[in-house]
Write a protein that holds these residues in place. Structure first.
Motif, PDB file in Angstrom:
ATOM      1  N   PRO A  74      42.359-141.672 -81.555  1.00  0.00           N
ATOM      2  CA  PRO A  74      43.163-142.761 -80.993  1.00  0.00           C
ATOM      3  C   PRO A  74      42.257-143.801 -80.336  1.00  0.00           C
ATOM      4  N   ASN A  75      42.853-144.856 -79.803  1.00  0.00           N
ATOM      5  CA  ASN A  75      42.083-145.887 -79.116  1.00  0.00           C
ATOM      6  C   ASN A  75      41.555-145.380 -77.780  1.00  0.00           C
ATOM      7  N   LEU A  76      40.523-146.043 -77.293  1.00  0.00           N
ATOM      8  CA  LEU A  76      39.979-145.708 -75.985  1.00  0.00           C
ATOM      9  C   LEU A  76      41.015-145.962 -74.893  1.00  0.00           C
ATOM     10  N   THR A  77      40.975-145.123 -73.877  1.00  0.00           N
ATOM     11  CA  THR A  77      41.752-145.358 -72.661  1.00  0.00           C
ATOM     12  C   THR A  77      40.884-146.042 -71.608  1.00  0.00           C
ATOM     13  N   TYR A  78      39.628-145.642 -71.531  1.00  0.00           N
ATOM     14  CA  TYR A  78      38.704-146.219 -70.551  1.00  0.00           C
ATOM     15  C   TYR A  78      38.454-147.685 -70.879  1.00  0.00           C
ATOM     16  N   ASN A  79      38.563-148.535 -69.860  1.00  0.00           N
ATOM     17  CA  ASN A  79      38.339-149.966 -70.034  1.00  0.00           C
ATOM     18  C   ASN A  79      36.852-150.270 -69.874  1.00  0.00           C
ATOM     19  N   LEU A  80      36.219-150.665 -70.960  1.00  0.00           N
ATOM     20  CA  LEU A  80      34.786-150.893 -70.945  1.00  0.00           C
ATOM     21  C   LEU A  80      34.393-152.274 -70.425  1.00  0.00           C
ATOM     22  N   ASP A  81      35.335-153.165 -70.279  1.00  0.00           N
ATOM     23  CA  ASP A  81      34.996-154.523 -69.853  1.00  0.00           C
ATOM     24  C   ASP A  81      34.300-154.565 -68.490  1.00  0.00           C
ATOM     25  N   PRO A  82      34.788-153.830 -67.484  1.00  0.00           N
ATOM     26  CA  PRO A  82      34.101-153.865 -66.184  1.00  0.00           C
ATOM     27  C   PRO A  82      32.820-153.030 -66.163  1.00  0.00           C
ATOM     28  N   ASN A  83      32.619-152.202 -67.175  1.00  0.00           N
ATOM     29  CA  ASN A  83      31.467-151.301 -67.183  1.00  0.00           C
ATOM     30  C   ASN A  83      30.923-151.142 -68.599  1.00  0.00           C
ATOM     31  N   PRO A  84      30.361-152.199 -69.168  1.00  0.00           N
ATOM     32  CA  PRO A  84      29.838-152.115 -70.537  1.00  0.00           C
ATOM     33  C   PRO A  84      28.675-151.135 -70.627  1.00  0.00           C
ATOM     34  N   LEU A  85      28.604-150.454 -71.744  1.00  0.00           N
ATOM     35  CA  LEU A  85      27.581-149.430 -71.921  1.00  0.00           C
ATOM     36  C   LEU A  85      26.225-150.050 -72.242  1.00  0.00           C
ATOM     37  N   THR A  86      25.201-149.583 -71.537  1.00  0.00           N
ATOM     38  CA  THR A  86      23.845-150.037 -71.787  1.00  0.00           C
ATOM     39  C   THR A  86      22.909-148.839 -71.797  1.00  0.00           C
ATOM     40  N   GLU A  87      21.771-149.041 -72.393  1.00  0.00           N
ATOM     41  CA  GLU A  87      20.777-147.973 -72.479  1.00  0.00           C
ATOM     42  C   GLU A  87      20.343-147.503 -71.092  1.00  0.00           C
ATOM     43  N   LYS A  88      20.052-148.446 -70.203  1.00  0.00           N
ATOM     44  CA  LYS A  88      19.577-148.086 -68.874  1.00  0.00           C
ATOM     45  C   LYS A  88      20.686-147.465 -68.025  1.00  0.00           C
ATOM     46  N   GLY A  89      21.913-147.958 -68.198  1.00  0.00           N
ATOM     47  CA  GLY A  89      23.029-147.373 -67.473  1.00  0.00           C
ATOM     48  C   GLY A  89      23.276-145.940 -67.896  1.00  0.00           C
ATOM     49  N   PHE A  90      23.218-145.698 -69.210  1.00  0.00           N
ATOM     50  CA  PHE A  90      23.403-144.346 -69.735  1.00  0.00           C
ATOM     51  C   PHE A  90      22.304-143.415 -69.228  1.00  0.00           C
ATOM     52  N   GLU A  91      21.059-143.870 -69.263  1.00  0.00           N
ATOM     53  CA  GLU A  91      19.936-143.033 -68.817  1.00  0.00           C
ATOM     54  C   GLU A  91      20.039-142.710 -67.334  1.00  0.00           C
ATOM     55  N   LEU A  92      20.477-143.688 -66.548  1.00  0.00           N
ATOM     56  CA  LEU A  92      20.680-143.440 -65.123  1.00  0.00           C
ATOM     57  C   LEU A  92      21.796-142.424 -64.915  1.00  0.00           C
ATOM     58  N   GLY A  93      22.897-142.575 -65.652  1.00  0.00           N
ATOM     59  CA  GLY A  93      23.994-141.624 -65.536  1.00  0.00           C
ATOM     60  C   GLY A  93      23.577-140.220 -65.895  1.00  0.00           C
ATOM     61  N   LYS A  94      22.753-140.086 -66.913  1.00  0.00           N
ATOM     62  CA  LYS A  94      22.266-138.767 -67.318  1.00  0.00           C
ATOM     63  C   LYS A  94      21.407-138.150 -66.224  1.00  0.00           C
TER      64      LYS A  94
END
Length: 346
Positions: free
Chosen positions: A39-59
């Protein structure tokens, strides 16, 4: 696969501390692939677009024990990748000082498609989900104030936040956004079942798996809907209260007696590796779960109507149907997800 482009390529300057030289750190966009059977995403990515550095920090945050009071219990402590990010073989999750909770740690997968989180739906936003285990006194036992103080005093985290977010601030908002970016990317969608329905790699079902799929659609799909295998709802499935623990489930959040003993319908993806089962981890095998639905369901005022049909409680299942159902459920194991190095601890 549909691709959602999530962020324009951004670049910003980081000043070096020892001289006037500066360099450019590139924060690349990440693309999230959504299978056509999802199905479609529920999470709204507009306020929190995915980036390489953001993902690495989250990990890094996900696997950092300093988010807990004793400096040892990380998110990854109770959510192990090879078991679909569950606390393998632990009936109840436990955390600091080996304290034990009253619920089984649920898997983390396909969170960006979900509307509610935790067994009782204590939050409806993925960004707020980490607050619950971090502040729980028997899990990570910490305060957000202390977490922020530790991160803000850490020079490595100062640099990582600066690289990951435009304002570069080490604050609650960016902390939660980074963890969400990591979890949003955790999509499990490459099981045998997925490849079968998408007609990939010439995958076919065995006769037993095909029969099991038919039984599943007839007797299980009312609650385990879509290819997420959950309707994201809260239901009382007839489990008697666990001895010594009167967990009323959803009612703890809503305060309504009509929600007594209702818990979120779990996804069945990777169910082969996520035992023990139910919110209290009382069943150690899929066979035990099916036996319960066949003959162990107990009536109560809030028992789901689906389990009160045909003048009997539960779901009538023959021994053959149980066997083929399990064969089908094993097709939902996504070994690519369970071994994806992007999500592995360093």
């Amino acid at each position: 696969m549909k691709k959602i482009c999530l962020f324009l390529l951004s670049m910003f300057l980081l000043a070096c501390s020892n001289d006037d030289t500066s360099y450019v750190a590139v924060n690349k966009k990440l693309s999230l692939e959504i299978p056509f059977n999802f199905p479609n995403l529920t999470y709204n990515l507009d306020p929190n677009p995915l980036t390489e550095k953001g993902f690495e920090l989250g990990k890094k945050l996900f696997y950092d024990g300093n988010l807990s009071a004793n400096g040892f219990i990380s998110c990854g402590f109770c959510h192990e990748q090879r078991f679909a990010f569950t606390h393998h073989e632990h009936q109840f999750s436990h955390g600091i000082n080996d304290l034990e909770g009253t619920r089984n740690a649920p898997p983390i997968q396909n969170a960006a498609f979900m509307k509610e989180f935790t067994w009782d739906g204590a939050t409806s936003h993925l960004d707020l989900f980490p607050i619950i285990p971090i502040t729980n006194e028997v899990e990570m036992g910490e305060t957000l104030t202390n977490v922020m103080a530790k991160l803000q005093a850490n020079q490595e985290y100062q640099k990582l936040f600066l690289e990951a977010f435009e304002n570069g601030e080490v604050n609650n908002e960016n902390f939660f956004k980074a963890l969400s970016q990591f979890m949003v990317m955790m999509v499990s969608s490459n099981s045998k079942y997925d490849k079968y329905v998408r007609r990939e790699d010439d995958i076919s079902f065995t006769e037993e798996e095909t029969y099991g799929h038919q039984v599943f659609k007839q007797k299980c799909a009312s609650c385990h809907k879509t290819d997420l295998f959950t309707d994201d709802a809260f239901r009382n499935n007839g489990l008697p209260a666990y001895p010594g623990i009167n967990d009323v489930g959803r009612a703890e959040v809503t305060g309504s007696a009509s929600d007594n003993y209702k818990f979120k319908v779990p996804s069945l993806r990777n169910v082969e590796v996520t035992k023990p089962y139910m919110h209290d981890g009382r069943f150690g095998s899929l066979k035990s779960v099916l036996d319960f639905y066949d003959s162990g369901v107990q009536d109560s005022e809030t028992l789901d109507p689906i389990l009160k049909q045909n003048e009997r409680l539960g779901i009538a299942l023959s021994e053959e149907e149980k066997e083929v159902l399990i064969a089908f459920l094993l097709t939902l194991t996504d070994n690519e997800y369970l071994n994806d190095e992007r999500f592995a601890e360093y």
